[in-house]
Design a protein around this motif. Sequence first.
Motif, short mmCIF file in Angstrom:
data_model
loop_
_atom_site.label_atom_id
_atom_site.label_comp_id
_atom_site.label_asym_id
_atom_site.label_seq_id
_atom_site.Cartn_x
_atom_site.Cartn_y
_atom_site.Cartn_z
N LEU A 26 94.17 -74.75 28.51
CA LEU A 26 94.70 -75.06 29.83
C LEU A 26 93.70 -75.88 30.62
O LEU A 26 92.55 -75.46 30.78
CB LEU A 26 95.01 -73.79 30.61
N GLN A 27 94.12 -77.02 31.09
CA GLN A 27 93.22 -77.88 31.85
C GLN A 27 93.40 -77.67 33.35
O GLN A 27 94.51 -77.70 33.86
CB GLN A 27 93.48 -79.35 31.50
N MET A 28 92.29 -77.43 34.04
CA MET A 28 92.29 -77.35 35.50
C MET A 28 92.30 -78.76 36.07
O MET A 28 91.63 -79.65 35.55
CB MET A 28 91.05 -76.65 36.03
N VAL A 29 93.05 -78.95 37.16
CA VAL A 29 93.13 -80.24 37.82
C VAL A 29 92.91 -80.02 39.32
O VAL A 29 93.60 -79.20 39.93
CB VAL A 29 94.52 -80.90 37.61
N GLY A 30 91.95 -80.73 39.90
CA GLY A 30 91.73 -80.62 41.33
C GLY A 30 92.85 -81.31 42.10
O GLY A 30 93.21 -82.45 41.78
N ILE A 31 93.43 -80.63 43.10
CA ILE A 31 94.54 -81.19 43.86
C ILE A 31 94.29 -81.03 45.36
O ILE A 31 93.48 -80.21 45.79
CB ILE A 31 95.88 -80.53 43.48
N THR A 32 95.02 -81.81 46.14
CA THR A 32 94.90 -81.77 47.60
C THR A 32 95.84 -80.71 48.17
O THR A 32 96.74 -80.21 47.49
CB THR A 32 95.24 -83.13 48.21
N GLY A 33 95.65 -80.41 49.47
CA GLY A 33 96.49 -79.41 50.11
C GLY A 33 97.96 -79.78 50.14
O GLY A 33 98.83 -78.94 49.91
N ASP A 34 98.26 -81.07 50.41
CA ASP A 34 99.68 -81.44 50.46
C ASP A 34 100.28 -81.52 49.05
O ASP A 34 101.48 -81.27 48.88
CB ASP A 34 99.89 -82.73 51.24
N GLU A 35 99.46 -81.82 48.05
CA GLU A 35 99.97 -81.76 46.66
C GLU A 35 100.29 -80.32 46.28
O GLU A 35 101.30 -80.06 45.61
CB GLU A 35 98.93 -82.35 45.70
N LEU A 36 99.43 -79.37 46.71
CA LEU A 36 99.71 -77.96 46.44
C LEU A 36 101.04 -77.56 47.07
O LEU A 36 101.87 -76.90 46.44
CB LEU A 36 98.58 -77.10 47.01
N GLU A 37 101.24 -77.97 48.31
CA GLU A 37 102.49 -77.63 49.00
C GLU A 37 103.70 -78.22 48.27
O GLU A 37 104.73 -77.57 48.13
CB GLU A 37 102.43 -78.15 50.43
N ALA A 38 103.55 -79.46 47.79
CA ALA A 38 104.65 -80.09 47.04
C ALA A 38 104.93 -79.33 45.74
O ALA A 38 106.09 -79.17 45.34
CB ALA A 38 104.30 -81.55 46.74
N MET A 39 103.87 -78.84 45.10
CA MET A 39 104.06 -78.06 43.87
C MET A 39 104.76 -76.73 44.16
O MET A 39 105.57 -76.26 43.36
CB MET A 39 102.70 -77.82 43.20
N GLN A 40 104.43 -76.14 45.30
CA GLN A 40 105.07 -74.88 45.66
C GLN A 40 106.54 -75.08 45.99
O GLN A 40 107.39 -74.26 45.64
CB GLN A 40 104.34 -74.26 46.86
N THR A 41 106.85 -76.18 46.68
CA THR A 41 108.23 -76.39 47.10
C THR A 41 109.07 -77.11 46.05
O THR A 41 110.30 -77.16 46.18
CB THR A 41 108.28 -77.19 48.43
N TRP A 42 108.45 -77.66 45.02
CA TRP A 42 109.18 -78.23 43.88
C TRP A 42 108.65 -77.53 42.64
O TRP A 42 108.95 -76.39 42.37
CB TRP A 42 109.04 -79.75 43.84
N ASN A 43 107.79 -78.20 41.85
CA ASN A 43 107.10 -77.54 40.74
C ASN A 43 105.87 -78.32 40.34
O ASN A 43 105.79 -79.54 40.55
CB ASN A 43 108.04 -77.30 39.54
N THR A 44 104.90 -77.62 39.78
CA THR A 44 103.58 -78.20 39.49
C THR A 44 103.66 -79.37 38.53
O THR A 44 103.13 -80.45 38.79
CB THR A 44 102.66 -77.12 38.90
N LEU A 45 104.32 -79.16 37.40
CA LEU A 45 104.33 -80.19 36.36
C LEU A 45 105.12 -81.41 36.81
O LEU A 45 104.79 -82.54 36.43
CB LEU A 45 104.88 -79.62 35.06
N GLY A 46 106.13 -81.19 37.64
CA GLY A 46 106.89 -82.32 38.16
C GLY A 46 106.03 -83.22 39.03
O GLY A 46 106.03 -84.44 38.90
N VAL A 47 105.27 -82.61 39.94
CA VAL A 47 104.41 -83.39 40.84
C VAL A 47 103.34 -84.13 40.04
O VAL A 47 103.11 -85.32 40.24
CB VAL A 47 103.76 -82.48 41.90
N LEU A 48 102.68 -83.43 39.11
CA LEU A 48 101.60 -84.06 38.36
C LEU A 48 102.10 -85.18 37.45
O LEU A 48 101.48 -86.23 37.35
CB LEU A 48 100.85 -83.01 37.53
N SER A 49 103.23 -84.96 36.79
CA SER A 49 103.74 -86.00 35.89
C SER A 49 104.19 -87.23 36.68
O SER A 49 104.04 -88.37 36.23
CB SER A 49 104.89 -85.47 35.04
N THR A 50 104.69 -87.00 37.90
CA THR A 50 105.10 -88.12 38.75
C THR A 50 103.89 -88.99 39.11
O THR A 50 104.01 -90.21 39.21
CB THR A 50 105.75 -87.58 40.04
#
Length: 355
Positions: free
Chosen positions: A165-189
């Motif tokens: 499992l790879q850790m990826v540093g993310i910003t606060g608004d990216e975290l919020e987007a992952m919570q309200t959509w999904n993690t892999l969707g945001v990162l792949s986008t």
Amino acid sequence: MSEELEITTGWDAIDQEVVKIYGDQEPKHYGTLISYALGGPDPLDGISAYKAEEPVPHWHFVTYGFTELYEKESEHAEDSGYGFELTFRLVRDTEEEEPPGWALNLLQNMGRYVFNSGNVFRAGDYLDANGPICMDADTKLTALAFVEDPQLPNIDTPNGRVEFLQMVGITGDELEAMQTWNTLGVLSTGLTYLPKYITDLTRESLLEVPAIAEEVQAGMERDGSNTGFLFVDQLGFEPGKKGLFSKTPATLKIGAKQAEIVGKLLRGRILKGKKLSLVGPDVRVVFTPGEASGYETGADNEITFSLDDNAAAELSGKLIPKECRFDLTSLKGVAVQILKTHITDQDGNVAHTIG
């Protein structure tokens, strides 16, 4: 009399996978002198750091210690230990000969979290660091996401399955987007801007790119949120009281730091016909979609709120990161109190206050 050789079955299996990428490159390896079980400070047996050049120069860290590195000891035949090892890719200066110590400490801190809590990571998870992932850096990266390492596939070892499992540093608004959509969707986008999910402390948020922000918003509206379960540090519930001349409403209490994201999650869950569970230190609050609004208390300090679309919309709209108290017109007999959140530093001192 010859010494008995130590069995390193699990360790060797990890090495065999990494050598497929880096060949005979000798990594910078940081071992632990005193094991965690014997009172040492570091839970992981070791961390190796490899120099990678593509697509940009970076360090590729690989941990040793979340899995069973030696003989099989656990009764779970399917997984080796916790079933994963962590990796981390960090932008490297071409002149850099030693990996930064903060990255090694961060990985050991992940070990402490898992070993002490028993909570494990899986691809798609995220973790709020409540501050910069590198304390001394001027960075917008304040949280971590977890994905499958793009170069290290899952392996089956004599001690069980291991996922990298790879850790990826993310910003606060990216975290919020992952919570309200999904993690892999945001990162792949945003993968064009995060090749191999390499962490760069100097980068801006992916959501600064209009095309990414639009795609994330469309994904949220289309799919709703994958977050069905959220830990909330400040969460409480006081039942209502009926007196001879007055009636006090039941009160749901929530911290200002997480109030807004809970509101967004309600929109992404309830309005999509899905439930949302909030887990606090002393109470569990479950929101479920329903035709009529109300609440009931259950065993083990669990409170279940049934919300129709009007109640979900009203509650989500009023959950803001500001200290306040309000009644809900669409949920009779219930008030909500938003509490100030005090963010503390490593020494326990209040660094800033939300609300």
